[in-house]
Design a protein around this motif. Sequence first.
Motif, PDB file in Angstrom:
ATOM      1  N   PHE A  20      64.081  10.719  74.531  1.00  0.00           N
ATOM      2  CA  PHE A  20      64.419  11.514  73.123  1.00  0.00           C
ATOM      3  C   PHE A  20      63.019  11.566  72.432  1.00  0.00           C
ATOM      4  O   PHE A  20      62.963  12.629  71.930  1.00  0.00           O
ATOM      5  N   TYR A  21      62.238  10.600  72.378  1.00  0.00           N
ATOM      6  CA  TYR A  21      61.069  10.601  71.403  1.00  0.00           C
ATOM      7  C   TYR A  21      59.907  11.679  71.991  1.00  0.00           C
ATOM      8  O   TYR A  21      59.488  12.447  71.088  1.00  0.00           O
ATOM      9  N   LEU A  56      56.427  20.271  56.642  1.00  0.00           N
ATOM     10  CA  LEU A  56      57.396  20.412  57.893  1.00  0.00           C
ATOM     11  C   LEU A  56      57.390  19.039  58.562  1.00  0.00           C
ATOM     12  O   LEU A  56      58.295  18.453  59.119  1.00  0.00           O
ATOM     13  N   ILE A  57      56.095  18.543  59.081  1.00  0.00           N
ATOM     14  CA  ILE A  57      55.697  17.618  59.775  1.00  0.00           C
ATOM     15  C   ILE A  57      56.183  16.033  58.976  1.00  0.00           C
ATOM     16  O   ILE A  57      56.720  15.386  59.577  1.00  0.00           O
ATOM     17  N   VAL A  58      55.906  16.281  57.697  1.00  0.00           N
ATOM     18  CA  VAL A  58      56.636  14.962  56.984  1.00  0.00           C
ATOM     19  C   VAL A  58      58.150  14.967  57.102  1.00  0.00           C
ATOM     20  O   VAL A  58      58.730  13.805  57.141  1.00  0.00           O
ATOM     21  N   GLU A  59      58.627  16.299  56.929  1.00  0.00           N
ATOM     22  CA  GLU A  59      60.234  16.251  56.856  1.00  0.00           C
ATOM     23  C   GLU A  59      60.641  15.818  58.075  1.00  0.00           C
ATOM     24  O   GLU A  59      61.502  14.894  58.094  1.00  0.00           O
ATOM     25  N   TYR A  60      60.044  16.316  59.353  1.00  0.00           N
ATOM     26  CA  TYR A  60      60.579  15.876  60.604  1.00  0.00           C
ATOM     27  C   TYR A  60      60.147  14.450  60.834  1.00  0.00           C
ATOM     28  O   TYR A  60      60.950  13.869  61.771  1.00  0.00           O
ATOM     29  N   GLY A  61      59.307  13.805  60.239  1.00  0.00           N
ATOM     30  CA  GLY A  61      58.801  12.496  60.322  1.00  0.00           C
ATOM     31  C   GLY A  61      60.222  11.385  59.739  1.00  0.00           C
ATOM     32  O   GLY A  61      60.282  10.773  60.126  1.00  0.00           O
ATOM     33  N   ILE A  62      60.260  12.014  58.517  1.00  0.00           N
ATOM     34  CA  ILE A  62      61.431  11.326  57.724  1.00  0.00           C
ATOM     35  C   ILE A  62      62.589  11.445  58.492  1.00  0.00           C
ATOM     36  O   ILE A  62      63.536  10.542  58.709  1.00  0.00           O
ATOM     37  N   ILE A  63      63.023  12.700  58.955  1.00  0.00           N
ATOM     38  CA  ILE A  63      64.208  12.665  59.762  1.00  0.00           C
ATOM     39  C   ILE A  63      64.321  11.860  61.082  1.00  0.00           C
ATOM     40  O   ILE A  63      65.436  10.981  61.389  1.00  0.00           O
ATOM     41  N   LEU A  64      63.138  11.581  61.881  1.00  0.00           N
ATOM     42  CA  LEU A  64      62.977  10.665  62.948  1.00  0.00           C
ATOM     43  C   LEU A  64      63.266   9.329  62.481  1.00  0.00           C
ATOM     44  O   LEU A  64      64.086   8.638  63.266  1.00  0.00           O
ATOM     45  N   LEU A  66      64.899   8.187  59.821  1.00  0.00           N
ATOM     46  CA  LEU A  66      66.277   8.109  59.408  1.00  0.00           C
ATOM     47  C   LEU A  66      67.160   7.868  60.593  1.00  0.00           C
ATOM     48  O   LEU A  66      68.205   7.309  60.830  1.00  0.00           O
ATOM     49  N   LEU A  67      67.116   8.910  61.692  1.00  0.00           N
ATOM     50  CA  LEU A  67      67.776   8.400  62.970  1.00  0.00           C
ATOM     51  C   LEU A  67      67.393   7.324  63.350  1.00  0.00           C
ATOM     52  O   LEU A  67      68.467   6.635  63.859  1.00  0.00           O
ATOM     53  N   TYR A  68      66.319   6.628  63.727  1.00  0.00           N
ATOM     54  CA  TYR A  68      65.994   5.476  64.043  1.00  0.00           C
ATOM     55  C   TYR A  68      66.502   4.262  63.203  1.00  0.00           C
ATOM     56  O   TYR A  68      67.008   3.576  63.822  1.00  0.00           O
ATOM     57  N   SER A  71      70.424   4.120  64.061  1.00  0.00           N
ATOM     58  CA  SER A  71      70.802   3.489  65.283  1.00  0.00           C
ATOM     59  C   SER A  71      70.552   1.991  65.362  1.00  0.00           C
ATOM     60  O   SER A  71      71.085   1.057  65.702  1.00  0.00           O
ATOM     61  N   MET A  72      69.775   1.328  64.245  1.00  0.00           N
ATOM     62  CA  MET A  72      69.485  -0.091  64.044  1.00  0.00           C
ATOM     63  C   MET A  72      70.390  -0.561  62.949  1.00  0.00           C
ATOM     64  O   MET A  72      70.260  -1.837  62.513  1.00  0.00           O
ATOM     65  N   ALA A  73      71.316   0.246  62.222  1.00  0.00           N
ATOM     66  CA  ALA A  73      72.213  -0.475  61.173  1.00  0.00           C
ATOM     67  C   ALA A  73      72.945  -1.486  61.577  1.00  0.00           C
ATOM     68  O   ALA A  73      72.941  -2.621  60.710  1.00  0.00           O
ATOM     69  N   LEU A  74      73.469  -1.606  62.651  1.00  0.00           N
ATOM     70  CA  LEU A  74      74.353  -2.837  63.172  1.00  0.00           C
ATOM     71  C   LEU A  74      73.425  -4.037  63.032  1.00  0.00           C
ATOM     72  O   LEU A  74      73.674  -5.258  62.685  1.00  0.00           O
ATOM     73  N   LEU A  75      72.263  -4.046  63.873  1.00  0.00           N
ATOM     74  CA  LEU A  75      71.196  -5.017  63.946  1.00  0.00           C
ATOM     75  C   LEU A  75      70.883  -5.514  62.423  1.00  0.00           C
ATOM     76  O   LEU A  75      70.706  -6.756  62.233  1.00  0.00           O
ATOM     77  N   ILE A  76      70.362  -4.550  61.603  1.00  0.00           N
ATOM     78  CA  ILE A  76      70.006  -4.853  60.430  1.00  0.00           C
ATOM     79  C   ILE A  76      71.037  -5.390  59.526  1.00  0.00           C
ATOM     80  O   ILE A  76      70.988  -6.565  58.849  1.00  0.00           O
ATOM     81  N   GLY A  77      72.087  -4.749  59.715  1.00  0.00           N
ATOM     82  CA  GLY A  77      73.325  -5.375  58.744  1.00  0.00           C
ATOM     83  C   GLY A  77      73.604  -6.794  59.227  1.00  0.00           C
ATOM     84  O   GLY A  77      74.056  -7.682  58.544  1.00  0.00           O
ATOM     85  N   SER A  78      73.497  -7.202  60.434  1.00  0.00           N
ATOM     86  CA  SER A  78      73.971  -8.553  60.918  1.00  0.00           C
ATOM     87  C   SER A  78      72.796  -9.672  60.654  1.00  0.00           C
ATOM     88  O   SER A  78      72.903 -10.687  60.547  1.00  0.00           O
ATOM     89  N   LEU A  79      71.605  -9.170  60.167  1.00  0.00           N
ATOM     90  CA  LEU A  79      70.420 -10.114  59.984  1.00  0.00           C
ATOM     91  C   LEU A  79      70.523 -10.340  58.652  1.00  0.00           C
ATOM     92  O   LEU A  79      70.074 -11.647  58.150  1.00  0.00           O
ATOM     93  N   SER A  80      71.191  -9.557  57.609  1.00  0.00           N
ATOM     94  CA  SER A  80      71.096  -9.824  56.509  1.00  0.00           C
ATOM     95  C   SER A  80      72.418 -10.599  55.897  1.00  0.00           C
ATOM     96  O   SER A  80      73.358 -11.115  56.740  1.00  0.00           O
TER      97      SER A  80
END
Length: 80
Positions: A20-21, A56-64, A66-68, A71-80
């Motif tokens: 993907f990356y 545009l490069i900054v925008e697509y970097g922010i989108i990437l 946010l996507l990352y 996908s880590m939301a469950l891990l981050i939520g379980s750690l807190s």
Amino acid sequence: GCALCLFFLLLLAMAEKMPFYIAYAIVTVMTVGLIGTFVKGIMAYTKAVVLTAGILIVEYGIILLLLYMGSMALLIGSLS
């Protein structure tokens, strides 16, 4: 608007065949190049093209990012 639709269509097609990356990086360069060429054709100022490409490069970097983070939301939520 069409370039943004093309971005997601190309990303979907290329992510099936490669990681993907890598696909995201290739499609981002292609889309920024497409929009940069369009802006260069409309305006005679190189500064406008560089500014547009930078935004545009900054925008697509922010989108990437946010996507990352999504996908880590469950891990981050379980750690807190």
